[in-house]
Each structure stands twice: as C-alpha cells, then as structure tokens.
Design a protein around this motif. Structure first.
Motif, PDB file in Angstrom:
ATOM      1  N   PHE A 113      13.034   5.750  -4.116  1.00  0.00           N
ATOM      2  CA  PHE A 113      13.077   5.096  -5.011  1.00  0.00           C
ATOM      3  C   PHE A 113      13.267   3.138  -5.194  1.00  0.00           C
ATOM      4  O   PHE A 113      14.173   3.631  -5.145  1.00  0.00           O
ATOM      5  CB  PHE A 113      13.369   5.796  -6.722  1.00  0.00           C
ATOM      6  N   ILE A 114      12.093   3.141  -5.062  1.00  0.00           N
ATOM      7  CA  ILE A 114      12.167   1.906  -6.255  1.00  0.00           C
ATOM      8  C   ILE A 114      12.443   1.113  -7.373  1.00  0.00           C
ATOM      9  O   ILE A 114      12.224  -0.078  -7.668  1.00  0.00           O
ATOM     10  CB  ILE A 114      12.287   0.077  -5.113  1.00  0.00           C
ATOM     11  N   ASN A 115      11.443   2.418  -8.042  1.00  0.00           N
ATOM     12  CA  ASN A 115      11.286   1.942  -9.698  1.00  0.00           C
ATOM     13  C   ASN A 115      10.905   3.113 -10.158  1.00  0.00           C
ATOM     14  O   ASN A 115      11.016   3.985  -9.570  1.00  0.00           O
ATOM     15  CB  ASN A 115      10.534   0.593  -9.613  1.00  0.00           C
ATOM     16  N   ALA A 116      10.641   2.561 -11.685  1.00  0.00           N
ATOM     17  CA  ALA A 116      10.824   3.575 -12.355  1.00  0.00           C
ATOM     18  C   ALA A 116       9.046   4.436 -12.798  1.00  0.00           C
ATOM     19  O   ALA A 116       8.862   5.425 -13.179  1.00  0.00           O
ATOM     20  CB  ALA A 116      10.951   3.797 -13.582  1.00  0.00           C
ATOM     21  N   THR A 117       8.078   3.454 -11.725  1.00  0.00           N
ATOM     22  CA  THR A 117       7.186   3.933 -12.269  1.00  0.00           C
ATOM     23  C   THR A 117       5.998   3.920 -10.749  1.00  0.00           C
ATOM     24  O   THR A 117       5.224   5.278 -11.167  1.00  0.00           O
ATOM     25  CB  THR A 117       6.217   3.027 -12.401  1.00  0.00           C
ATOM     26  N   GLY A 118       6.978   4.075 -10.085  1.00  0.00           N
ATOM     27  CA  GLY A 118       5.683   4.373  -8.379  1.00  0.00           C
ATOM     28  C   GLY A 118       5.072   3.791  -8.007  1.00  0.00           C
ATOM     29  O   GLY A 118       4.495   3.479  -6.921  1.00  0.00           O
ATOM     30  N   LEU A 119       5.412   2.301  -8.383  1.00  0.00           N
ATOM     31  CA  LEU A 119       4.012   1.216  -8.532  1.00  0.00           C
ATOM     32  C   LEU A 119       4.737   0.630  -7.207  1.00  0.00           C
ATOM     33  O   LEU A 119       6.209   0.718  -6.144  1.00  0.00           O
ATOM     34  CB  LEU A 119       4.067   0.170  -9.005  1.00  0.00           C
TER      35      LEU A 119
ATOM     36  N   ALA B  82       5.435  -4.961  -3.787  1.00  0.00           N
ATOM     37  CA  ALA B  82       3.527  -6.118  -4.039  1.00  0.00           C
ATOM     38  C   ALA B  82       3.068  -5.808  -5.253  1.00  0.00           C
ATOM     39  O   ALA B  82       3.157  -6.619  -6.472  1.00  0.00           O
ATOM     40  CB  ALA B  82       2.732  -6.461  -3.424  1.00  0.00           C
ATOM     41  N   ASP B  83       2.723  -5.171  -6.341  1.00  0.00           N
ATOM     42  CA  ASP B  83       2.688  -4.349  -7.121  1.00  0.00           C
ATOM     43  C   ASP B  83       3.617  -5.186  -8.288  1.00  0.00           C
ATOM     44  O   ASP B  83       2.679  -5.150  -9.595  1.00  0.00           O
ATOM     45  CB  ASP B  83       2.017  -3.612  -7.834  1.00  0.00           C
ATOM     46  N   ILE B  84       4.497  -5.234  -8.009  1.00  0.00           N
ATOM     47  CA  ILE B  84       5.452  -6.057  -9.323  1.00  0.00           C
ATOM     48  C   ILE B  84       6.275  -7.248  -8.959  1.00  0.00           C
ATOM     49  O   ILE B  84       7.071  -7.284  -9.768  1.00  0.00           O
ATOM     50  CB  ILE B  84       6.910  -4.142  -9.539  1.00  0.00           C
ATOM     51  N   GLY B  85       5.770  -8.064  -7.791  1.00  0.00           N
ATOM     52  CA  GLY B  85       5.629  -9.014  -8.263  1.00  0.00           C
ATOM     53  C   GLY B  85       7.111  -9.794  -7.969  1.00  0.00           C
ATOM     54  O   GLY B  85       7.864  -8.845  -7.506  1.00  0.00           O
ATOM     55  N   GLU B  86       7.441 -10.336  -9.169  1.00  0.00           N
ATOM     56  CA  GLU B  86       8.859 -10.914  -9.523  1.00  0.00           C
ATOM     57  C   GLU B  86       9.757  -9.918  -9.638  1.00  0.00           C
ATOM     58  O   GLU B  86      11.059 -10.536  -9.858  1.00  0.00           O
ATOM     59  CB  GLU B  86       8.664 -12.201 -10.261  1.00  0.00           C
ATOM     60  N   PHE B  87       9.687  -8.500 -10.414  1.00  0.00           N
ATOM     61  CA  PHE B  87      10.523  -8.263 -10.864  1.00  0.00           C
ATOM     62  C   PHE B  87      10.505  -7.016  -9.119  1.00  0.00           C
ATOM     63  O   PHE B  87      11.505  -5.999 -10.275  1.00  0.00           O
ATOM     64  CB  PHE B  87       9.068  -7.619 -11.878  1.00  0.00           C
ATOM     65  N   ALA B  88      10.362  -6.763  -8.335  1.00  0.00           N
ATOM     66  CA  ALA B  88      10.661  -6.080  -7.283  1.00  0.00           C
ATOM     67  C   ALA B  88      12.163  -6.164  -7.021  1.00  0.00           C
ATOM     68  O   ALA B  88      12.644  -7.040  -7.383  1.00  0.00           O
ATOM     69  CB  ALA B  88       9.851  -6.564  -6.346  1.00  0.00           C
TER      70      ALA B  88
ATOM     71  N   THR C  93      -2.648   5.857  -7.028  1.00  0.00           N
ATOM     72  CA  THR C  93      -2.123   4.095  -6.058  1.00  0.00           C
ATOM     73  C   THR C  93      -2.789   4.018  -4.318  1.00  0.00           C
ATOM     74  O   THR C  93      -4.021   4.842  -4.504  1.00  0.00           O
ATOM     75  CB  THR C  93      -1.383   3.630  -5.727  1.00  0.00           C
ATOM     76  N   ARG C  94      -3.564   2.950  -4.325  1.00  0.00           N
ATOM     77  CA  ARG C  94      -4.192   2.415  -3.167  1.00  0.00           C
ATOM     78  C   ARG C  94      -4.113   3.226  -2.077  1.00  0.00           C
ATOM     79  O   ARG C  94      -4.525   3.868  -1.093  1.00  0.00           O
ATOM     80  CB  ARG C  94      -4.954   0.717  -2.497  1.00  0.00           C
ATOM     81  N   GLU C  95      -2.149   2.966  -1.637  1.00  0.00           N
ATOM     82  CA  GLU C  95      -1.829   3.108  -0.809  1.00  0.00           C
ATOM     83  C   GLU C  95      -1.405   4.627  -0.829  1.00  0.00           C
ATOM     84  O   GLU C  95      -1.891   5.616   0.105  1.00  0.00           O
ATOM     85  CB  GLU C  95      -0.261   2.810  -0.589  1.00  0.00           C
ATOM     86  N   ALA C  96      -2.009   5.083  -2.057  1.00  0.00           N
ATOM     87  CA  ALA C  96      -0.876   6.700  -2.034  1.00  0.00           C
ATOM     88  C   ALA C  96      -2.016   8.063  -2.060  1.00  0.00           C
ATOM     89  O   ALA C  96      -2.225   8.915  -2.244  1.00  0.00           O
ATOM     90  CB  ALA C  96      -0.310   7.489  -3.741  1.00  0.00           C
ATOM     91  N   GLY C  97      -2.965   6.665  -2.718  1.00  0.00           N
ATOM     92  CA  GLY C  97      -4.523   8.354  -2.562  1.00  0.00           C
ATOM     93  C   GLY C  97      -4.481   8.620  -4.325  1.00  0.00           C
ATOM     94  O   GLY C  97      -3.377   8.051  -5.113  1.00  0.00           O
TER      95      GLY C  97
END
Length: 431
Positions: free
Chosen positions: A169-175, A178-184, A264-268
């Motif tokens: 996991f890298i975040n709480a959302t699954g985004l 690239a989708d979270i930009g500066e908050f990655a 997401t686009r990557e996950a389908g």
C-alpha cells in the motif's frame, strides 16, 4: 416361397435394432447423484471465491498475481478505522477537518473542501458507500498525522494478516502515484498492489474482526449532509437493497451486503463482494474486468457457482467428542487422564455429491511437558487438523472437564505404584 435370411442379413438387422435402442436410451434423461458444475468462463484478469467462515478457497483463477486493486485498497483503510474505534483511540463522533490534500484529491467522493469539518462516522459513510477518496485521506490524516504514516500502518497490518509479500500500500485510497502528484509518499516506493487472494484475505479479516462494517456497506444510498439535494449512491450495484431500484434491480443479488468496488485506468474494474445465504457467507473477488457492468456479471457467476454447487458440512460442532482422541494423559492431577472435545465449530464447503470420506482428520495432543494439572474445562490440550481438497484447517482440542492438582500424598503413593508397575514390566521383559 421366400428363401431364409442370409447370415449377413441377420447381422445387419441385429445391428440396426441395437443402434436404434442405443439412440433411444441416450435420449432419455440421466439421473446423477453428483452435480458437476460447468466450468467457469470468467472474463477477468483474476478471481477467487472463498468461504468467509474458514478462508476455504473453492475457486481461483490467477489468484496470486499481484495487480492494481484501485479502491478495493480502501478495505484496509476501513479495517484500521474500525480497529481504532474498537480500541477506543477513535470515536464515531470525533470531528475531522479536511486538509488541502483531502479537499483536492481527485476521483470518487469530491464532497469535501479544505477546512470542512465532519464526524468520523460521516466520513466513514462516504468511504464505504461512495468510495470517497477525500474522506479516506481525511481519516488517514486524523489517525496517523499524514497519509504516508497511515500507509506504513496499512503495510504492517498486511503482514500481520498474512497477506502475500507482494501486497503493498502507498496510500489510503488505492490511487496511483501519478494521480496524487505532490502528495505522493516519499518514503514508500512503488504502487499499491494486491492479488485476488490478498483482497479476499483482507475481506476475510474485516468480516471476522469487524463484521459491523456491513452495517455501512449494505446502505444503497444516503445523503452526506442533511442539507444536500442529492444522495451518495453506492457504487456496489449488486446490493440486495437495490432490488426495488428501477435502474439497478437487474444487478441486485440475494444476500449481498458488501464489500468494495474499485476502478482506475490501470486496474480496470474490480470488485470484492460478499453474500450470505442459508448460513453460508462467501467472499468473491474479480479483478481487471473490461467494464463497470462486467465486474458484477462475473461476480454473479462466481457466487452462483459457490451457492449452487457446494453444501456446508459441519465436521465438528463445539463440544463434540473426538473419535481420533478421546482423552489425554496428564501429570500431577487428581485424574491421570482428561476427556477432550472440540473447542469450536469447524464447517467446510463440500461439493454436492462428494464423498465426506475425503476429509482427513488428525488429532495432535500438546507435548507431555505442557499437559500438567491444574487445568480447567475449555483449556487447550491439543490441535485437531483437518485436510480437504488440498487445504488444511485446524481448531483447538480442549479439556472437557476440570482436573485439579493432586495433593502431595496422592502424588507420592502414585509414584510408588508407578515404580513397582515399571519394575514388574522390566522384569517381565527380561524373560
């Protein structure tokens, strides 16, 4: 006057009659005690079907391939929130203020602006019903200070749950990053990844430890604020609660009350579902379907396969005696042996028509050094292992009654008795 039939004509007529008989017989319906399921032809990248009570897997396809799970990752966010609620570290009426990040994150939700304040419960409704990315970030920051710190908690919990080494996991959302930009996150590499088996195990743990999550996930629609003119409509179209919906009733599935969609686009399109019928609860996962509708169509195939082709068999009820082990020897007790029983229920899903003799049982008592009085009824005295269809399950073997510690005089005379018994046996063996 007709001549008699030749040998060739006789054989030809016999073969003709026989062929007609075979054709008639094969056209009749065949009665079979065993129901063999048609092979599943799923249009998904991976899938799995699991019994929610034991974790028994009854179908899998590419189940160990790590893929982007999209918002199904929020199941871990939900788990940690409910764990904090259960421990008292967080309360449903605690207030949470949305940060700039929470107010600007892209994707599902979009109900918060920076500085908005809502209760934990309101935000949890947004996560479980509307897959709110904004609410997920706000809750993560409330619990851990930053979403990155929260992601570390998610990864630690994944290890505790026994998820695969690829579960990440890298975040709480699954985004995606690239989708979270500066908050990655800066201190966590890669992208969020889960296999279908990981997603099912995550669902298994949240249902086992925090089953009241279903009180949230089963809600078809709800206003986020009482003053809102529109409602959050649950992304899970298969909820039984949609059975009277004009637009979604064709998707509604009897007994289905959770759990989490993702896209997401990557996950389908992905979906972890759970449904209960006749005392059997199943967990299904499909990952990487081509469209939003397709993830529910493929899930229906999976759940129908499970409910239509398997029966629940109670191998042991809690308190059952065991044929494999009636008692265990104990030292220093008033009694030298104690009867045993099953410490909990163990049920398995057995294919209809299958032979229950395929179930292999093994009773393993604790080492003698641990079987020492005093012991109370219900204390563990061993492990019962049950194997079926290449999978192993276990429950505790427990004492069926108390065994108090014997007094020194009883132990003294028992020792003398044992000494002479062993001496006599030794002498007898000499001859």
């Amino acid at each position: 006057m007709k001549k008699g039939l030749t040998w060739y004509q006789i054989m030809t007529r016999i073969l003709t009659v026989s062929l007609i008989a075979v054709m008639i017989l094969t056209s009749l319906p065949v009665q079979s005690h065993a129901q063999t399921a048609a092979p599943l032809e799923l249009e998904a990248n991976s899938a799995i079907l699991m019994d929610a009570s034991t974790g028994q897997v009854i179908y899998e396809m590419n189940a160990d391939v790590a893929l982007p799970p999209a918002s199904m990752a929020k199941m871990m966010t939900e788990y940690i929130v409910m764990e904090k609620i259960k421990s008292g570290e967080l309360k449903w009426d605690d207030m949470v203020t949305a940060s700039r990040y929470a107010g600007s994150v892209i994707g599902s939700g979009g109900l918060l602006a920076e500085g908005d304040t809502h209760t934990v419960k309101d935000l949890f409704h947004s996560v479980t019903i509307y897959s709110g990315n904004d609410a997920s970030v706000a809750l993560a920051e409330k619990i851990a200070g930053t979403e990155e710190n929260f992601a570390h908690m998610m990864n630690e919990k994944a290890r505790e749950m026994g998820l695969s080494d690829e579960a990440h996991f890298i975040n709480a959302t699954g985004l995606n990053r690239a989708d979270i930009g500066e908050f990655a996150p800066q201190g966590i590499e890669g992208e969020t990844m889960l296999s279908a088996r990981d997603s099912a195990l995550l669902a298994y743990h949240i249902l086992k430890d925090h089953k009241d999550v279903l009180e949230f996930t089963k809600i078809p629609r709800k206003k986020f604020r009482e003053t809102d003119t529109s409602e959050m409509v649950n992304w899970n179209w298969m909820l039984e609660g949609f059975k009277d919906s004009v637009s979604l009733k064709s998707y509604a599935y009897e007994g289905l009350d959770g759990l989490k969609t993702g896209h997401t686009r990557e996950a389908g399109y992905c979906f972890t579902g759970t449904a209960e019928r006749n005392g059997v609860r199943l967990i299904s996962v499909v990952m990487g379907t081509a469209g939003e509708r397709e993830r529910f169509v493929e899930t229906r195939k999976l759940l129908d396969y499970g409910f239509n082709n398997f029966d629940k068999l109670t191998v042991y009820a809690e308190g059952d005696g065991l044929d494999e082990l009636q008692s265990v020897k104990m030292s220093k007790g008033v009694k030298t042996t104690v009867p045993v029983e099953a410490g909990s229920e163990l049920s398995l899903l057995i294919r209809k028509g299958a032979d229950s003799e395929e179930i292999v049982k093994e009773a393993i008592p604790l080492p003698e050094s641990e079987l020492v009085a005093p012991i109370a009824k219900g204390d563990k005295v061993g492990t019962l292992k049950v194997s079926y269809d290449g999978q192993e399950f276990s429950i505790d073997i427990v004492a069926a009654e108390d065994n108090n510690k014997a007094g020194w005089m009883r132990l003294f005379f028992r020792g003398i008795k044992d000494f002479f018994i062993n001496l006599g046996t030794g002498i007898k063996n000499l001859f």
